[in-house]
Design a protein around this motif. Sequence first.
Motif, mmCIF file in Angstrom:
data_model
loop_
_atom_site.group_PDB
_atom_site.id
_atom_site.type_symbol
_atom_site.label_atom_id
_atom_site.label_comp_id
_atom_site.label_asym_id
_atom_site.label_seq_id
_atom_site.Cartn_x
_atom_site.Cartn_y
_atom_site.Cartn_z
ATOM 1 N N PRO A 235 23.517 -41.114 -30.210
ATOM 2 C CA PRO A 235 21.951 -40.260 -31.949
ATOM 3 C C PRO A 235 20.669 -40.395 -30.172
ATOM 4 O O PRO A 235 20.222 -40.084 -30.939
ATOM 5 C CB PRO A 235 21.969 -42.107 -32.057
ATOM 6 C CG PRO A 235 23.301 -42.616 -31.907
ATOM 7 C CD PRO A 235 24.241 -41.656 -31.016
ATOM 8 N N GLY B 191 23.153 -37.408 -41.746
ATOM 9 C CA GLY B 191 22.923 -38.553 -41.654
ATOM 10 C C GLY B 191 23.494 -38.399 -40.715
ATOM 11 O O GLY B 191 23.901 -39.903 -39.944
ATOM 12 N N HIS B 192 25.048 -37.703 -40.186
ATOM 13 C CA HIS B 192 25.851 -38.579 -38.740
ATOM 14 C C HIS B 192 25.084 -38.430 -37.911
ATOM 15 O O HIS B 192 25.616 -39.599 -36.618
ATOM 16 C CB HIS B 192 27.569 -38.234 -38.981
ATOM 17 C CG HIS B 192 28.116 -38.383 -40.126
ATOM 18 N ND1 HIS B 192 29.071 -39.391 -40.312
ATOM 19 C CD2 HIS B 192 28.403 -37.844 -41.492
ATOM 20 C CE1 HIS B 192 30.022 -39.033 -41.027
ATOM 21 N NE2 HIS B 192 29.555 -38.724 -42.073
ATOM 22 N N VAL B 193 23.960 -38.036 -37.367
ATOM 23 C CA VAL B 193 24.044 -37.293 -36.134
ATOM 24 C C VAL B 193 22.313 -37.761 -35.577
ATOM 25 O O VAL B 193 21.757 -38.373 -35.298
ATOM 26 C CB VAL B 193 23.607 -36.286 -35.763
ATOM 27 C CG1 VAL B 193 23.532 -35.922 -34.113
ATOM 28 C CG2 VAL B 193 24.799 -35.474 -36.161
ATOM 29 N N ILE B 194 21.043 -37.476 -36.704
ATOM 30 C CA ILE B 194 19.860 -38.042 -36.845
ATOM 31 C C ILE B 194 19.111 -39.163 -37.559
ATOM 32 O O ILE B 194 17.847 -39.396 -37.410
ATOM 33 C CB ILE B 194 19.083 -36.748 -37.000
ATOM 34 C CG1 ILE B 194 17.527 -36.642 -36.423
ATOM 35 C CG2 ILE B 194 19.370 -36.350 -38.635
ATOM 36 C CD1 ILE B 194 17.599 -36.448 -34.992
ATOM 37 N N SER B 195 20.225 -39.716 -38.236
ATOM 38 C CA SER B 195 19.582 -41.052 -39.356
ATOM 39 C C SER B 195 18.619 -42.142 -38.458
ATOM 40 O O SER B 195 17.846 -42.807 -38.585
ATOM 41 C CB SER B 195 20.907 -41.331 -40.160
ATOM 42 O OG SER B 195 21.894 -41.732 -39.489
ATOM 43 N N LEU B 196 19.230 -41.998 -36.763
ATOM 44 C CA LEU B 196 18.682 -42.679 -35.947
ATOM 45 C C LEU B 196 17.010 -43.212 -36.449
ATOM 46 O O LEU B 196 16.166 -43.988 -36.570
ATOM 47 C CB LEU B 196 18.976 -43.028 -34.544
ATOM 48 C CG LEU B 196 18.632 -44.094 -33.568
ATOM 49 C CD1 LEU B 196 18.249 -45.814 -34.725
ATOM 50 C CD2 LEU B 196 19.057 -44.365 -32.817
ATOM 51 N N VAL C 55 29.360 -38.334 -31.543
ATOM 52 C CA VAL C 55 27.893 -38.470 -31.886
ATOM 53 C C VAL C 55 27.455 -38.963 -30.566
ATOM 54 O O VAL C 55 28.169 -40.490 -30.159
ATOM 55 C CB VAL C 55 27.541 -39.106 -32.430
ATOM 56 C CG1 VAL C 55 26.649 -38.740 -33.451
ATOM 57 C CG2 VAL C 55 28.569 -38.007 -33.963
ATOM 58 N N MET D 285 22.003 -33.245 -45.162
ATOM 59 C CA MET D 285 21.707 -35.486 -44.590
ATOM 60 C C MET D 285 23.479 -36.367 -45.071
ATOM 61 O O MET D 285 22.957 -36.412 -44.071
ATOM 62 C CB MET D 285 20.904 -36.017 -46.444
ATOM 63 C CG MET D 285 19.562 -34.884 -46.877
ATOM 64 S SD MET D 285 18.669 -35.121 -45.269
ATOM 65 C CE MET D 285 18.339 -37.207 -45.331
ATOM 66 N N GLU D 286 23.835 -35.842 -45.393
ATOM 67 C CA GLU D 286 25.639 -35.979 -45.569
ATOM 68 C C GLU D 286 25.905 -35.468 -44.139
ATOM 69 O O GLU D 286 26.391 -36.472 -43.253
ATOM 70 C CB GLU D 286 26.826 -35.029 -46.362
ATOM 71 C CG GLU D 286 27.994 -36.379 -46.265
ATOM 72 C CD GLU D 286 29.473 -36.081 -47.145
ATOM 73 O OE1 GLU D 286 29.037 -34.106 -47.346
ATOM 74 O OE2 GLU D 286 29.771 -36.513 -47.247
ATOM 75 N N LEU E 36 15.082 -41.733 -38.591
ATOM 76 C CA LEU E 36 14.732 -41.661 -40.127
ATOM 77 C C LEU E 36 14.601 -43.612 -39.934
ATOM 78 O O LEU E 36 13.546 -43.873 -41.005
ATOM 79 C CB LEU E 36 15.907 -40.774 -40.553
ATOM 80 C CG LEU E 36 15.283 -39.548 -41.458
ATOM 81 C CD1 LEU E 36 15.833 -38.746 -42.194
ATOM 82 C CD2 LEU E 36 13.913 -39.197 -41.516
ATOM 83 N N PHE E 37 15.531 -44.051 -39.859
ATOM 84 C CA PHE E 37 15.696 -45.229 -39.785
ATOM 85 C C PHE E 37 14.424 -45.809 -39.336
ATOM 86 O O PHE E 37 13.648 -47.026 -39.503
ATOM 87 C CB PHE E 37 16.740 -45.795 -39.429
ATOM 88 C CG PHE E 37 17.130 -47.081 -39.796
ATOM 89 C CD1 PHE E 37 17.216 -48.143 -40.877
ATOM 90 C CD2 PHE E 37 18.192 -48.330 -38.763
ATOM 91 C CE1 PHE E 37 17.538 -49.200 -41.867
ATOM 92 C CE2 PHE E 37 17.757 -49.511 -38.933
ATOM 93 C CZ PHE E 37 17.718 -50.293 -40.168
ATOM 94 N N LEU E 38 14.473 -45.492 -38.093
ATOM 95 C CA LEU E 38 13.513 -46.192 -36.907
ATOM 96 C C LEU E 38 11.511 -46.192 -37.857
ATOM 97 O O LEU E 38 10.871 -46.909 -37.362
ATOM 98 C CB LEU E 38 13.147 -45.446 -35.525
ATOM 99 C CG LEU E 38 14.314 -46.289 -34.889
ATOM 100 C CD1 LEU E 38 14.413 -45.351 -33.367
ATOM 101 C CD2 LEU E 38 13.984 -47.394 -33.682
#
Lengths: 341, 447
Positions: free
Chosen positions: B171, B91-96, B169, B87-88, B98-100
Motif C-alpha cells: 500500500p 480497492g485492493h491496492v489504493i484504498s489506504l 500488494v 474500484m474492485e 482514500l481511507f486516510l
Amino acid sequence: MDLAIVGIAVLWTFLFGYIIIASIDFGAGFFSAYSEIANTKHILHHIIQRYLSPVWEVTNVFLVFFFVGIVGFFPSTAFYYGTVLLVPVSISIILLAIRGSYYAFQTYGAKDSKFYIFLYGLAGLLIPASLSIVLTISEGGFVEIVNGNPKLMYEELFFSPLTWSIVILSVVSVLYISATFLTAYADVAKDYDAKGVLRKYALAWSGPTILSAGLIIWQLRQHNAEHFQNIMDIWWMFGLSGVFFIITVVLLWIKKYYSLAFWSLIIQFALAFFGYGISHYPYLLYPHLTIYDGFTNDAMATALIIAFIAGFALLIPSLFLLARLFLFNKDYVRGEEKRRY
Amino acid sequence: MWEYDPVMFSRILTGLTLAFHIIYATIGVGVPLMIAIAQWIGIKKNDEHYILLARRWTRGFVITVAVGVVTGTAIGLQLSLLWPNFMELAGHVISLPLFLETFAFFFEAIFLGIYLYTWDRFENQKKHMLLLIPVAIGASFSAFFITMVNAFMNTPAGFDIVNGALVNVDPLAAMFNPATPTKVAHVLTTAYMTSAFILASIAAFQIFKGRDHIYHKKSLYLMMKVGLIFSIATVLVGDLSGKFLAEYQPEKLAAAEWHFETEEAASLLMFGYLDDEGDVQGAIEIPYMLSILAHGDPTSEVTGLNEYPEEEQPPLIVHYFFDLMVTIGMWLTFISAFYWLAVRRKWKVIKNKVFNFILVLSGPLAIMAIEMGWFFAEFGRQPWILRGVMKTPEGATSAAYVDTMLFLFVGLYLVLGTASVIVLTKMFKKNPVERELEDHAQERGEW
Ligand code: HDD
Ligand code: HEM
Ligand code: HEM
C-alpha cells in the motif's frame, strides 16, 4: 482474531454512530418543518437550530467513512453493490445534497423560504428510507447475476413487503430517536415548553418503532429462513433490547431522568443493531458475497487497521472537544455563553 | 438511433461531477489558509480591517464548503456506482489514501464547526485563530490523499499481476508512486493560488464598482501578493510536472504538444490547429522549449506520439487544455507581479478602471486553469483508467439508467451552482463592509 471480522466490526460501529446522529439530525429537521404547520415554531425552532448547526458536516463524514471503509476492506462490495445500487443511492445523494445545502443557504444566507424548509424536512425522512433499501437488498432475493454481472430486480424489490417494513422502521425510528434526544436536550436547556412538545412526540413514536421492528423479524422468517434462524440463536440480544426499550418509555412517561432515557435508547438500538449484524454474518450479500470472499489482501487490511488506530487516536479528542463545546456545555445549550476563554 | 452506452454516460457523469466538485474543493483547500493569513495579520498589526476580512471570508466559505461536501459525497459514491470493476481492482491496492482522507475530513469538519461558532466566545483572538490550523491542515491533507489516488491511476505501482490475480500488494508503494510528488505539489500550489486570486477578484470588483474604502485595497494588495508567490511556485512545479510526464507518461506530453516524431532539440507549439493532412498550422513555435520542458536541456530528445500504437494515443484535444492552462499561469504571474510593482512605485494605473477590470478576471481565469489542468490530466490518460492495466470501458458499470442519473445530476448541479452564487451575493450585499465596520465600532462604544 480474524482481520475480516475486525474490519466489519469497525465499519458496523461507525455505521451505528451515523445512524444515531443522523437520525437526530433528520428527525429534528422534520420536526422543525412540521412546527411551521403546527404553529409551534416559536417553541421548537431555537432549540433545534442550536443543536444542529455546528455538527451537520461531521454527521456526513460518518457516512463517508462507512462507504469508503467498506470498499477498502471489502473491495468486492464495490462490484456487487456498486452495480446494483446505482439508482437508489443516486437518489439518496440528491436528497443528501438538498439537506446539506439547506444548512448553508438557510442558516447563513437568504431569508427563510417555506418551500425549502418543507423540502428539507421531507428529505430527512426520505434519506433513511432510500438508504435502508441497501439493507433490504442485502437479505438476498433481489439480485440476479446476468452474464457475470449483478442486476437489481426492481419489480421484486418494489413489491416486497420486506422492503416496505424496513422503510417504515427506518422512518419511525428516526422520529423516535430524534424526539427522545431533543427532549433530553431541551431539559438540559431548561426549555420546558419545547420539552413538553418533544416528549409527546417521543412517546407517540415509540410504539410504531417496536411494532415495525417486530414485523421485520416476522417477515424475515419467510424471506430469509437462514437469517431468521440466526436471529433466533441470539434471541437474548433482541430480548434485552426490548427491556431497554421499556425502560426508556417508562422514564419518558414518568417525566424523570431524561438523559438516562436517551442512553437507554442508545443501548436498545445498539443491541438490536449489533444483533442484526451478528446474525447476518458471514454474508455481506445473501447468497453471493461473504465477508471472506470479498475481503482485501492482508497487506492492505493491516495497513487500514493501523491507519484506523492512528486516525482514531486523533479523532476521539477532537470529537470530545466538539461535544464538550456544543452538546454538554450547559451555557451553550441555554444560549447564555459569554466570552470566557 | 440512440444507443444506450453505460460507459459513455459514466464518463460524462464522472467528469461532470468532478469538474463541479473541483471548483468548491479548490476553494476548500485554499481559503482556510487565506483566512488564517488575514486573521494573523489583523492580530499582529492590531488592524480590525484584516480581522473583518477573515470574518467575512469565513462566512462565504461556509457556503462553498457545504457545496464541496455534498458534491464530494456524490463523487465518493459515484466512484463505486459508475466504476465498480475499477474500484474492485483498485480497492485492493489504493484504498489506504482514500481511507486516510476520511480522517482528514473528520478533522476539518470538526474544527470548522468549532471555529464558526466560537467567534465571540474567546477573549483572546489568537486562541480562536489556532482553531483554523487543523481546518487548513485537514483540507490540505484531503487534497494530498485524493491526489495520490489520481496519481496512482496515472502511474500504478505497488502490486504485481500474476495470472490475472493481484499479488505482492504494497500500500505504501502504491501511495508514493512516481506521479505523487509532482501531482500533489502542483494541486496544492494551484489551490492556494486560485483561492488567493478569487479573493483578490472580489476586492478588485468592489474597487471597480467605485467603492474606495481602504478595506478593499488592503484585501486586494494582500491577496495579489499571496497569489504572486503561489503562481511562481505553480510555474516551477508545473515545469517539474512536465519533466515527470516526459519520463513516465511520454504519450501524454506528446499529445499535449502535438509532437508526433521523436526528435532532438524539439520546439514547443502553442495553439494552432491541425489541417486535413494532420499537419500543424498557425501555431506559435518556441524553439528548444519542449526539450527544456521535458528534460531541462535544449538539445535533448523528446519522444513523439507515433511511437505508440494508435489505439493507445490520448485524444489530441488535450493540446488546447494544456496551452490554456500554461497561458493562464504565465498571465497571472505577470499581472500579479505588475500590480505589486505598481503599488510599490505608486503608478497611476492602479486607479484605472480598465486595469481594475483586468484584475477582476484573475479569479475566474484561475478556476478555468484548474479545470483545463484536470481535463488535460484526465483526457490525457485515455484510453486507460489505470494506465497500462485497465482500459476505461473495462472499469465501467453494466447497470441500466446511467443516462437518467446523468440528467438528474445535471439538474442538481445547476440548482446548487446557481443557489450558491445567489446566496453568496445576497449575503454580502445585505451587509456591506462599511456598515459592518460601523457596527463594530458602535459595539465597542467608540461612537
Ligand atoms: C491555477 C491552475 C493551474 C495553473 C496556472 C497551471 N496548472 Fe498545471 N495543472 C493544474 C492547474 C494549473 C491542475 C488542475 O492542478 C493539474 C491537473 C492534474 C494535476 O495534477 O494538476 C495540472 C496538471 C499539469 C500537468 C499534468 C500532470 C499530469 O497529468 O500528471 C502538467 C505537465 C502541468 N500541469 C504543467 C503546468 C505548467 C508548465 C504550468 C505553467 C504555467 C501550469 N501547469 C500552470
Ligand atoms: C478534481 C478534478 C478532476 C476533474 C475535473 C476530472 C475530470 C475528469 C474528466 C473530464 C473525465 C472524463 C475523461 C474522459 O472521459 O476522457 C474524468 C474521468 C475520470 N476521473 Fe477524473 N477528474 C478529476 C480528478 C480525479 C481524481 C482525483 C480521481 C480519482 C481519485 C479521478 C478519477 C476519474 C475516473 C475514475 C474517471 C473515469 C474513467 C476515465 O474516463 O478515465 N478524477 N475525470
Ligand atoms: C475522485 C475524486 C474525489 C473524491 C472521491 C472526493 C471525495 C470527497 C468527499 C466524499 C467529500 C466530502 C467530505 C465531507 O463529508 O466532509 C469531499 C470534500 C472535499 N474534497 Fe473532494 N473528492 C475528490 C476530489 C477532490 C480533489 C481533486 C480535491 C482537491 C484538490 C478535493 C478536496 C476536497 C476538500 C478540501 C473537501 C472538503 C470540502 C471543503 O472544505 O470544501 N477533492 N471530497
